[in-house]
Enzyme design. Structure first.
Site, PDB file in Angstrom:
ATOM      1  N   HIS A  67      22.738  -1.401  -3.327  1.00  0.00           N
ATOM      2  CA  HIS A  67      24.115  -1.397  -3.838  1.00  0.00           C
ATOM      3  C   HIS A  67      24.908  -0.264  -3.166  1.00  0.00           C
ATOM      4  O   HIS A  67      25.988  -0.493  -2.620  1.00  0.00           O
ATOM      5  CB  HIS A  67      24.056  -1.215  -5.364  1.00  0.00           C
ATOM      6  N   GLU A  68      24.325   0.944  -3.176  1.00  0.00           N
ATOM      7  CA  GLU A  68      25.025   2.097  -2.575  1.00  0.00           C
ATOM      8  C   GLU A  68      25.176   1.916  -1.063  1.00  0.00           C
ATOM      9  O   GLU A  68      26.201   2.280  -0.491  1.00  0.00           O
ATOM     10  CB  GLU A  68      24.274   3.403  -2.862  1.00  0.00           C
ATOM     11  N   HIS A  71      28.194  -0.095  -0.318  1.00  0.00           N
ATOM     12  CA  HIS A  71      29.406   0.737  -0.254  1.00  0.00           C
ATOM     13  C   HIS A  71      29.482   1.466   1.089  1.00  0.00           C
ATOM     14  O   HIS A  71      30.505   1.456   1.762  1.00  0.00           O
ATOM     15  CB  HIS A  71      29.379   1.808  -1.348  1.00  0.00           C
ATOM     16  N   ASP A 169      32.952   0.715 -10.343  1.00  0.00           N
ATOM     17  CA  ASP A 169      33.502   0.119  -9.122  1.00  0.00           C
ATOM     18  C   ASP A 169      34.679  -0.799  -9.440  1.00  0.00           C
ATOM     19  O   ASP A 169      35.662  -0.830  -8.709  1.00  0.00           O
ATOM     20  CB  ASP A 169      32.421  -0.682  -8.392  1.00  0.00           C
TER      21      ASP A 169
HETATM   22 ZN   LIG Z   1      28.945   1.048  -6.920  1.00  0.00          ZN
END
Ligand SMILES: [Zn+2]
Length: 372
Positions: A67-68, A71, A169
């Protein structure tokens, strides 16, 4: 979660964490509380259960890491560098080196939850093939496999992060969308307001159901939302101004050969706390209030200023953007910035006069709203 770095200096490097690996040039750090959490998980329950639990926790954290990285890689695509990714027991944080503009922020924020959604689809397909349908998942949850649990975890991560409230987010996506039509500060206030309202509802739900984890999450959501609003509103008032607009030009300096007693008298005489230390026209360092007090206690009033001054001081130029100067005041170091012009000291910027500047700009903006 993705956050812009709070300061352009290195003072905010996450402490209590160590680098595990580097992926695509981004250091991946693990916070020590995460190891404590793993130890706690493996210690609880029988050895067979704890083996399964540790496998599950590590798999979840791989999903959080992906997930990170979602980003970070989209940020990289937009030219925004990620300083590092740190994994905590409550999730991960990708620290961005500079502030993305609203359009970049929209895609960077969306990328994290999108990764979890893609993972959920892949895991769902695997379950469908391996377990011939979702019978086990929909039936007895006690019999759920690791894959079933990972599917639920990724769906939860995607949904929880897309709640349209700061600091999730989804709040950033909302702010970025609003900022297409509204000024950024106003967009942040709206997204922050929704975040705080939601935090209050979550907190109340926690109180009524005795859910301590829920109360804790509510607390962090509330805090995260108000911090983001304060820093964005401050930034919006600084935007477009240079250091010369806000700096102090009327201030005292002290000579290296002066005594701490003289420094103490200057401290008492005026409102200035910290003094640039000069040798003729040349700046040698800065004498901070704390150093004066400590020096008097430890070495007495006749001590020279030179022995207590700080030699590495922060400095900038008159034409530097005020927003950048603001970032030179991390929480750990509120000491003033000296303003230099061709090696000559022309001004001083303190956290107090910077906040006065913001207050005055705020008052001016209220006034212009009333006269519209
Ligand atoms: Zn996030």
């Amino acid at each position: 979660m993705s956050l812009p770095a709070p300061s352009s200096r290195d003072a905010h490097r996450p402490s209590w964490s160590f680098r595990l690996i580097t992926i695509a040039g981004i250091p991946i750090r693990i916070h020590f509380t995460f190891l404590l959490f793993l130890a706690w998980v493996s210690a609880s329950g029988s050895s067979k259960d704890s083996y399964a639990l540790v496998t599950f926790v590590i798999s979840i954290f791989v999903c959080v890491l992906l997930h990170e990285l979602g980003h970070a890689l989209v940020a990289k695509h937009h030219g925004v560098i990620t300083r590092d990714i740190t994994l905590y027991p409550i999730g991960g944080v990708a620290m961005l080196d500079n502030r993305p503009n609203p359009k970049q922020e929209f895609w960077i924020s969306l990328a994290g939850p999108a990764v979890n959604l893609v993972l959920a689809v892949i895991i769902g397909a695997a379950i469908f093939v391996l377990e011939s349908g979702f019978g086990r998942l929909l039936g007895d949850l006690q019999k759920a496999s690791l894959l079933d649990a990972l599917l639920i975890a990724n769906l939860t991560l995607a949904i929880f992060n897309m709640i349209p409230a700061f600091p999730m987010d989804g709040g950033r996506v909302l702010r970025a969308a609003l900022a297409q039509k509204l000024p950024e500060a106003r967009a942040t206030q709206i997204a922050g307001g929704i975040g705080q309202g939601l935090a209050i509802l979550l907190g109340l739900a926690g109180v009524f159901t005795h859910g301590y984890i829920l109360m804790l999450i509510a607390f962090f959501v509330f805090l995260g939302a108000s911090q983001e609003v304060t820093s964005t509103v401050t930034r919006s008032f600084l935007h477009g101004h240079v250091v010369a607009d806000a700096m102090l030009t009327n201030f005292q300096t002290i000579r290296t050969g002066d005594s701490l007693e003289r420094a103490a008298n200057m401290l008492l005489d005026g409102s200035q706390n910290d003094f640039p230390v000069m040798n003729g026209d040349e700046v040698l360092g800065i004498l901070l209030k704390n150093s004066i007090v400590r020096g008097l206690a430890e070495e007495g009033p006749t001590t020279y200023v030179a022995s207590r001054m700080q030699r590495d001081y922060k400095y900038t130029s008159r034409e530097a953007p005020l927003e950048l100067a603001f970032e030179m005041f991390p929480q750990a170091d509120p000491s003033p910035i000296l303003v230099m012009d061709n090696e000559k000291l022309v001004g001083m910027l303190t956290i107090e006069n910077l906040s006065e500047f913001v207050m005055l700009e705020h008052a001016k903006s209220q006034n212009s709203l009333q006269h519209r």
